[in-house]
Write an enzyme that holds these catalytic residues in place. Structure first.
Site, PDB file in Angstrom:
ATOM      1  N   LYS B  79      20.453  42.639 -23.092  1.00 24.93           N
ATOM      2  CA  LYS B  79      21.019  43.823 -23.477  1.00 24.93           C
ATOM      3  C   LYS B  79      22.791  43.575 -23.810  1.00 24.93           C
ATOM      4  O   LYS B  79      23.215  42.520 -23.100  1.00 24.93           O
ATOM      5  CB  LYS B  79      21.350  44.812 -22.004  1.00 24.93           C
ATOM      6  CG  LYS B  79      21.678  46.019 -22.121  1.00 24.93           C
ATOM      7  CD  LYS B  79      21.808  46.914 -20.861  1.00 24.93           C
ATOM      8  CE  LYS B  79      21.996  48.280 -21.069  1.00 24.93           C
ATOM      9  NZ  LYS B  79      21.819  49.317 -19.862  1.00 24.93           N
ATOM     10  N   SER B 154      19.643  53.601 -20.121  1.00 19.12           N
ATOM     11  CA  SER B 154      20.303  53.055 -21.344  1.00 19.12           C
ATOM     12  C   SER B 154      19.956  51.744 -22.065  1.00 19.12           C
ATOM     13  O   SER B 154      20.060  51.341 -23.081  1.00 19.12           O
ATOM     14  CB  SER B 154      21.776  52.941 -20.925  1.00 19.12           C
ATOM     15  OG  SER B 154      21.961  51.708 -19.880  1.00 19.12           O
ATOM     16  N   SER B 178      18.538  52.664 -15.716  1.00 20.76           N
ATOM     17  CA  SER B 178      18.747  52.341 -16.763  1.00 20.76           C
ATOM     18  C   SER B 178      17.962  51.323 -17.306  1.00 20.76           C
ATOM     19  O   SER B 178      17.694  50.868 -18.411  1.00 20.76           O
ATOM     20  CB  SER B 178      20.173  52.102 -17.384  1.00 20.76           C
ATOM     21  OG  SER B 178      20.816  53.128 -17.535  1.00 20.76           O
TER      22      SER B 178
END
Lengths: 94, 485
Positions: B79, B154, B178
């Site tokens: 990420k 997210s 997330s």
């Protein structure tokens, strides 16, 4: 009810600039979110300790020793502007 | 089946037997990215050359020591809020478009030690603020099961990359859901460990008292293998838990007979889609067949979690994101040679609307005259929510419910209404406020889109969470389904 003036004040504190064309939208959405948050007032929290952290860690200490670190040049590598080994910003004082 | 979609165990056998090389495995990952990422947009940066060079190095090494790293040769995606030495790290923000970190996050050092191969950086909502990936400052990632739908957020790029078979595993971060929500939407396994279990050093901070890094994988076993490598004490993170890391992999395959499961009635109430409810009920029946028992319980303060979360997380964010001012890094927007103007221009040009809204909400909640009414109140409610979990987890081994109230929604459907968007995280947020571990595992489909089952455990008891998730996964076929791309 959050006012446009409050939004402008908070934007200044947060070092943000909200354009004339955006201010109404920001005010409405922030007002809705803060209105939603008001539901917390349904709960009686007298004598309830606030939780800042879920685990019981406090005063984490370590020896103050010299350890290898990054070079100054590297540290400045991402700065938009630098001069003489320091980051450069617009003048703070007139 | 494509190489990338095979289990770690199967890939390691093939690597050991020299049926495949690390270079072939990494090529398979890069080829798949070339093939599908133009549609999925899971990646913001692909390190093709570095990944190939690393693969070559590992292929030479396997001749010497047989490839000892626990994640040896496995292509991974990271990420883009986890900093990577020499590799651009943007947090999906235009403000950090040109930021190249000079050191590694602790989890990256650990992955390097475990000898996995990072193939690139994954898309996300800007600064991890969002539930759909539509807040990416660059381009919205898409759901591999249906490209018109969001992958969740997210960590949407992390979930999409795993679901689309672009990588063998991904790292994400979870502040209010997330990791788990996108895992549910994309039909993969996503674990949010106990707060403080994995070092946050090098994770760009959103809400420091809630943020936690965790793995996204196609199976529970693979997931346990990754957490095993990234968990542990780190003296560079002052909130890191100084506790031994138990063996997660060993916990798998165990018996769930006699286990006590709590099912909060608030997690199956109004607002939870009927199909989602039905799949969770089926999952409970499966676990009953395996010898576990379940009872309905109450987490009475659940309905207040979203409000408390947005005040706490936004307040912490408003402080954490003050560092993005165009001085030490990022894209600076100059203005009339005035410092305050420069800050304002830089932040206003560089940050997206949702990030600005949360910074403003947090600044408001912390500002003079409002602190007690909003920030302190939210922290007191956090105490009540945590006590709800403490009470239930004293009597039960795990808590089970859906991960999200619905399946993935259409791109653009909720974008203009922050409150509807926030409601997607209604079942994941309380877990972050309480700091406990939770996993999302696939438990079926509704209209062709995956549904996630959430299994929540006691603090630092990821073993039991994995054990239950694994038993359920092995008893069902849900994890075997693959999107067609």
């Amino acid at each position: 009810m959050i006012t446009k003036e409050q939004v402008e004040h908070v934007a200044h504190l947060a070092r943000l600039e909200i354009g004339e064309d955006e201010i109404d939208d920001f005010t409405n959405k922030l007002d809705a979110i803060i209105g939603y948050a008001e539901q917390l007032n349904e709960l009686d929290t007298t004598n309830v300790e606030p939780t800042t952290h879920v685990i019981d860690i406090r005063n984490v200490l370590r020896e103050d020793e010299n350890k290898p670190s990054i070079e100054r040049e590297q540290a400045l590598g991402n700065a938009p502007e630098s001069e003489d080994g320091q980051v450069k910003v617009p003048s703070v004082l007139d | 089946m494509s190489l990338i979609k095979e289990s770690f165990a199967s890939l390691h056998t093939k690597l050991e037997n020299r049926e495949i090389s690390v270079s072939e495995l990494v090529d398979a990952s890069l080829n798949r990215i070339n093939e599908v990422d133009g549609q999925v947009h899971a990646f913001l940066t692909v390190n093709e050359d570095e990944a190939r060079a690393q693969a070559k190095k590992l292929d030479e090494k396997i001749g010497v020591d047989g490839g000892k790293g626990a994640l040896f040769g496995l292509p991974a995606g990271i990420k883009d809020n986890i900093i990577t030495r020499g590799v651009r790290t943007t947090c999906a923000s235009k403000l950090l478009e040109n930021f190249t970190p000079v050191h590694h996050a602790t989890v990256m050092e650990k992955l390097d030690a475990a000898e996995s191969v990072s193939v690139g950086k994954l898309n996300m909502d800007e600064f991890a603020m969002g539930s759909s990936n539509e807040n990416s400052g660059f381009i919205a990632a898409r759901n591999p099961w249906h490209l018109d739908y969001v992958p969740g957020g997210s960590s949407g790029g992390s979930a999409a990359a795993v679901a689309a078979g672009e990588v063998t595993f991904a790292l994400g971060s979870d502040t209010g859901g997330s990791i788990r929500e996108p895992a549910a939407y994309c039909g993969v396994v996503g674990m949010k460990p106990t707060y403080s279990r994995v070092s946050r050093f090098g994770l760009v901070a959103f809400a420091s008292s809630l943020d936690q890094i965790g793995p996204l994988t196609r199976s529970v076993e693979d997931n346990a293998h990754v957490l095993q490598q990234i968990a542990g004490f780190d003296n560079r993170d002052s909130t890191s838990a100084n506790m031994d890391v138990p063996n997660y992999v060993e916990a798998l395959g165990g018996d769930v007979k006699g286990m006590k499961i709590a099912v909060p009635k608030e997690y199956l109430g109004e607002g939870v889609n009927e199909d989602v409810r039905a799949h969770v009920s089926n999952a409970l029946r499966e676990l009953e067949k395996l010898g576990a028992t379940w009872e309905e319980v109450s987490l009475p303060h659940s309905q207040y979690a979203v409000a408390a979360y947005y005040l706490i997380a936004s307040s912490e964010a408003s402080a954490n994101l003050a560092r993005f001012d165009g001085v030490r890094y990022g894209v600076r927007h100059d203005a009339r040679n005035d410092l305050i103007e420069m800050y304002k221009k830089t932040r206003s040009e560089g940050l997206g609307d949702e990030v600005k809204r949360r910074i403003m909400l947090g600044t408001f909640a912390l500002s003079s005259g409002y602190y007690d009414a909003y920030y302190k109140k939210a922290q007191q409610v956090r105490t009540l929510i945590k006590e709800d979990f403490d009470n239930v987890l004293q009597q039960y081994d795990v808590i089970i419910g859906p991960t999200a109230p619905t399946t993935a929604f259409k791109i653009g459907e909720n974008i203009d209404d922050p409150l509807t968007m926030y409601a997607n995280d209604i079942l994941t947020i309380p877990v972050n406020l309480a700091g406990v571990p939770a996993i999302s595992v696939p438990c079926g489909f509704s209209h062709g889109l995956p549904v996630g089952l959430q299994i929540i455990g006691k603090p630092f008891d990821e073993r039991t969470v994995y054990k239950v998730a694994h038993a359920y996964e092995q008893a069902t076929e849900h994890a075997k389904a693959q999107p067609v791309l």
